[in-house]
Enzyme design. Structure first.
Site, PDB file in Angstrom:
ATOM      1  N   ARG A 140     -25.031  -1.389  -2.847  1.00  0.00           N
ATOM      2  CA  ARG A 140     -24.474  -2.942  -2.538  1.00  0.00           C
ATOM      3  C   ARG A 140     -25.474  -3.463  -1.478  1.00  0.00           C
ATOM      4  O   ARG A 140     -25.322  -2.968  -0.434  1.00  0.00           O
ATOM      5  CB  ARG A 140     -23.145  -3.189  -2.392  1.00  0.00           C
ATOM      6  CG  ARG A 140     -22.557  -4.413  -2.633  1.00  0.00           C
ATOM      7  CD  ARG A 140     -21.030  -4.506  -3.151  1.00  0.00           C
ATOM      8  NE  ARG A 140     -20.147  -3.833  -1.962  1.00  0.00           N
ATOM      9  CZ  ARG A 140     -18.704  -3.809  -2.014  1.00  0.00           C
ATOM     10  NH1 ARG A 140     -18.175  -4.306  -3.031  1.00  0.00           N
ATOM     11  NH2 ARG A 140     -18.195  -3.108  -1.040  1.00  0.00           N
ATOM     12  N   ARG A 164       0.770  -1.180  -0.213  1.00  0.00           N
ATOM     13  CA  ARG A 164       0.062   0.104   0.000  1.00  0.00           C
ATOM     14  C   ARG A 164       0.890   1.226  -0.063  1.00  0.00           C
ATOM     15  O   ARG A 164       0.288   2.543  -0.262  1.00  0.00           O
ATOM     16  CB  ARG A 164      -0.892  -0.114   1.356  1.00  0.00           C
ATOM     17  CG  ARG A 164      -2.059  -1.139   1.241  1.00  0.00           C
ATOM     18  CD  ARG A 164      -2.907  -0.827   2.297  1.00  0.00           C
ATOM     19  NE  ARG A 164      -3.940  -2.312   2.194  1.00  0.00           N
ATOM     20  CZ  ARG A 164      -5.215  -2.066   2.313  1.00  0.00           C
ATOM     21  NH1 ARG A 164      -5.493  -1.003   2.895  1.00  0.00           N
ATOM     22  NH2 ARG A 164      -5.798  -3.179   2.382  1.00  0.00           N
TER      23      ARG A 164
END
Length: 245
Positions: free
Chosen positions: A159, A120
């Site tokens: 969602r 990351r």
């Protein structure tokens, strides 16, 4: 004859043994691949990684899952990771790279791996490269699931999930037959706590701040493939195959 994983081969049905044998024979002719998937939440990494994994016989390494597995297995690194977690500290980059190092030595990772959720930061990318260089390997491709933040908001906030089966629906793209209800069981659907515009906004800010430099890092090494992640899953799969061929 038992095996170290606790599976007794005599008890495995022949059809399963044969299909595993055929899979391994098919895999032996595939080129090795070491891949990194980079993309914000909702960009489709979770849809594409099982397809890539099966197509190229790779193992899928999600750092969160690996950390939990190492802690559960009480490996020396897992014990150290648990100590950090118990104190509420972040697990150090060196520990995570060590756990990846352990994982990629497994037989299932023989043809290579897909790393999802790591690195990351540029420091993590450098540490990963160093560890792989010590093994005489390197990352072959970094797949960048590039997508506009506005599209992600529509994807994620629409969602809905059926908790016990994991079935997912979307108010616009894949609605249930009856709003708010699972098609199969008729049980109520829920939205994840994270699937709100506010949470998404902070996750995207963190993603852009931390991860854009990682994208540049792999671009400079000429191993970055940018995908149009706003396209349909089929189209993205075709782009992935082209990038990896």
């Amino acid at each position: 004859m038992g095996s170290s994983s606790g599976v007794v081969l005599e008890e495995v049905p022949s059809v399963d043994l044969m299909s595993e044998l055929l899979r391994r024979m098919k895999c032996s002719s595939k080129p090795d691949k070491r891949l990194i998937l980079i993309g914000p939440p909702g960009s489709g990494k979770g849809t594409q990684s099982p397809i890539i994994k099966d197509d190229y016989c790779l193992c899928h390494l999600a750092t969160g899952d690996m950390l939990r597995a190492a802690v559960a297995a009480k490996t020396p690194l897992g014990i150290k990771a648990k100590e950090a977690m118990d104190k509420g500290e972040l697990v150090s980059d060196d520990l995570v790279v060590g756990i990846i190092d352990e994982a990629i030595k497994k037989p299932s990772c023989q043809k290579g791996f897909i790393l999802d959720g790591f690195p990351r930061t540029v420091v993590q990318a450098e540490k990963l490269d160093e560890m792989l260089a010590n093994q005489g390997t390197k990352i072959d491709k970094a797949l960048d699931f590039a997508i506009d933040d506005a599209i992600l908001e529509e994807r994620i906030t629409g969602r809905w999930i059926h908790p016990s089966s994991g079935r997912t629906y979307h108010t616009k793209f894949a609605p249930p037959k009856v709003a708010g209800v699972d098609d199969v069981t008729g049980e109520p659907l829920i939205q994840r706590k994270d699937d709100t515009p506010e949470v998404l906004k902070s996750r995207l800010e963190a993603f852009h701040r931390q991860t854009e430099p990682v994208i540049d890092y792999y671009a400079k090494k000429n191993i970055l493939a940018q995908l149009h992640a706003e396209k349909s899953p089929k189209e993205v799969t075709a782009e992935v195959q082209k990038a990896l061929s």
